[in-house]
Design an enzyme around this catalytic site. Structure first.
Site, PDB file in Angstrom:
ATOM      1  N   SER A  85       0.799  -1.210   0.000  1.00 32.11           N
ATOM      2  CA  SER A  85       0.000   0.000   0.000  1.00 32.11           C
ATOM      3  C   SER A  85       0.844   1.278   0.000  1.00 32.11           C
ATOM      4  O   SER A  85       0.332   2.349  -0.263  1.00 32.11           O
ATOM      5  CB  SER A  85      -0.955   0.009   1.207  1.00 32.11           C
ATOM      6  N   LYS A 133       0.021   4.466   6.788  1.00 31.09           N
ATOM      7  CA  LYS A 133      -0.515   5.308   5.704  1.00 31.09           C
ATOM      8  C   LYS A 133      -0.077   6.751   5.900  1.00 31.09           C
ATOM      9  O   LYS A 133       0.328   7.146   6.993  1.00 31.09           O
ATOM     10  CB  LYS A 133      -2.058   5.273   5.716  1.00 31.09           C
TER      11      LYS A 133
END
Lengths: 203, 203
Positions: B122, B160
Site C-alpha cells: 500500500s 498510511k
DNA sequence: TTATATGAGAACATAATGAGAACTTTCAAG
DNA sequence: CTTGAAAGTTCTCATTATGTTCTCATATAA
C-alpha cells in the site's frame, strides 16, 4: 588490583570513560574526562584515573596520549539493535513475529561497508528513490541479479542491477525504471566497486 | 605487524587513505594526504604513513608513487556511523559531499523508537516495499503529510499517509499506491501509534 | 581534631605534531 | 636511453599538547 569500592566521583569517571569509549571507540584524554565530569583540572582527573587504576578497573599506559584501557567489559556497547514489533499490514493489528524480537543492524556497519547517497530515479522501481542512502559492501565481483556500484571505463560510476550475458563476455547494467533501457558493455569496460546490501531513508 | 594503538592524527590519516581509495580507486600521494589532514609537509605525512605501516594497517611499496596499500579495515570507526562517500549518479564518478562524511544512525536507536516490518504494497509509491522495515517513533499526534502507524477502531493497524480534513473532524489515511483509494474516518476512530522516521531494507 | 574526598592550578617531562631542507627514486616525455 | 620533474624518504629543529606530580585550599564526617 584490589577492587576496592569507589567513591561517587570515581564511579562517575569510570562511567564517563566507558561511555566515551562506546561512542568514540578510543579512550578519552584527561582534559576530556575533566570536562566530562564538570571540573577544570587535568591533575584532578588524573588522580581519579589513578584511583581507578589502583582499584583495578583500568590500566594506564604511562605517558601515552589516550593511554587509558578498561580492564573489564564495557557495559555501554553501542546500540545496534531495535525492538522489532512485528508486521504491519493493511487491515490487521500488528502481528507479532515469533522468535524474532529485535532487528540487528550490525551487518550494516561492517568495516567493508560504506554508504552512498543516491541521486536520480534510475532505480525507482526497486524502491530506491532520489536522496536515499544505500549501504554498499566493497567487493570486486557480483552475481547476476545483484545491484552493484559499477565503474564504467574507469570514469563513470553508477548504481544498477548486474547481469552477465554471452558467458561473461558482456555485462548488462539494468536500471529499475520502466522508462529507461538496460545498457550492455564489454566485460572489460566494467569494474565492480561494491554490492548493495542495504538501504535506508530518513524522514 | 604489531597493531599498536594509533594517535588521533594517525587515525585521521588512515581514515583519509580509506576514503581516498574508495573515491578515487587509487591510493593518495603524500602531498594529498598532507593536504587532506590540513598540514603542509610531505615529510610529516610520510611519518604518519610509516606509523601506520609499523602498526600493520598499511603496506608501503618502497618509493613507488601512490604505493600505499591497505592491509585491513580501520577498526576505529564508531559503530553507529558509516562513511558516506558521496552521491552516486548515472554517468559521473562518485561525487563527494562537502562537509558531510559520515552518516549517523544513532537517531534510529532512540528509546522511543521501534521497528516494524511492512507487509503489503500500500505504500509502494513512497518507496516502501513489501518486506521493508520501517523505523517508527512512538507518538500520539501527527502532522498532515506524515506517514503514520494508525490504529483504526482499536482493532486494525495500518501504515498510511496522514491528513486531517474538515478542521480535524475527519482523518484521511492515504495509501501511496496509485491503485488504492484513500480512506476517510471520523477522527475518534483513529489513534496514532507512531510516526515514520526512517526506513531500511536488507538485500 | 583527624582522616578523607574534592578542586584548582603550577611546574615539569615527554609524547605528538609541524615545517621544511636535503637527498633518493620513480616515472613519463622526448 | 636520457633526463628532468614529481614523488617518496630521511633528517633536524621547533612548538604544542598531554600526562604526571606537586602544593595549597575547602568541605565533611567520624
Amino acid at each position: 588490583m584490589v577492587t576496592r569500592t569507589l567513591t561517587d566521583n570515581q564511579r562517575k569517571v569510570l562511567d564517563f570513560i566507558e561511555r566515551y569509549i562506546a561512542i568514540h571507540t578510543v579512550p578519552p584524554k584527561l582534559q576530556e574526562i575533566a570536562e566530562g565530569i564538570g571540573i577544570s583540572s587535568r591533575g584532578v582527573a588524573h588522580r581519579y584515573v589513578q584511583a581507578l587504576t589502583d582499584a583495578g578497573y583500568v590500566e594506564n599506559a604511562g605517558g601515552k596520549h589516550r593511554g587509558i584501557r578498561l580492564l573489564r567489559p564495557n557495559p555501554y556497547r553501542p546500540e545496534s539493535t531495535l525492538p522489532l514489533l512485528g508486521r504491519i499490514a493493511a487491515g490487521k493489528p500488528i502481528e507479532a513475529i515469533p522468535g524474532r524480537d529485535e532487528i540487528d543492524l550490525t551487518e550494516f556497519f561492517g568495516s567493508n561497508n560504506f554508504a552512498i547517497q543516491v541521486k536520480g530515479d534510475s532505480m525507482i522501481d526497486a524502491g530506491i528513490l532520489d536522496g536515499d542512502t544505500v549501504i554498499i559492501e566493497f567487493r570486486e565481483t557480483a552475481n547476476d541479479g545483484d545491484i552493484v556500484v559499477a565503474l564504467i571505463d574507469e570514469s563513470e560510476t553508477t548504481l544498477k542491477r548486474f547481469k552477465r550475458s554471452q558467458r561473461g563476455k558482456y555485462i548488462k547494467l539494468i536500471p529499475e525504471n520502466a522508462e529507461m533501457e538496460p545498457m550492455v558493455y564489454e566485460a572489460h569496460r566494467i569494474r565492480i566497486q561494491g554490492v548493495l546490501i542495504g538501504q535506508l531513508r530518513k524522514y
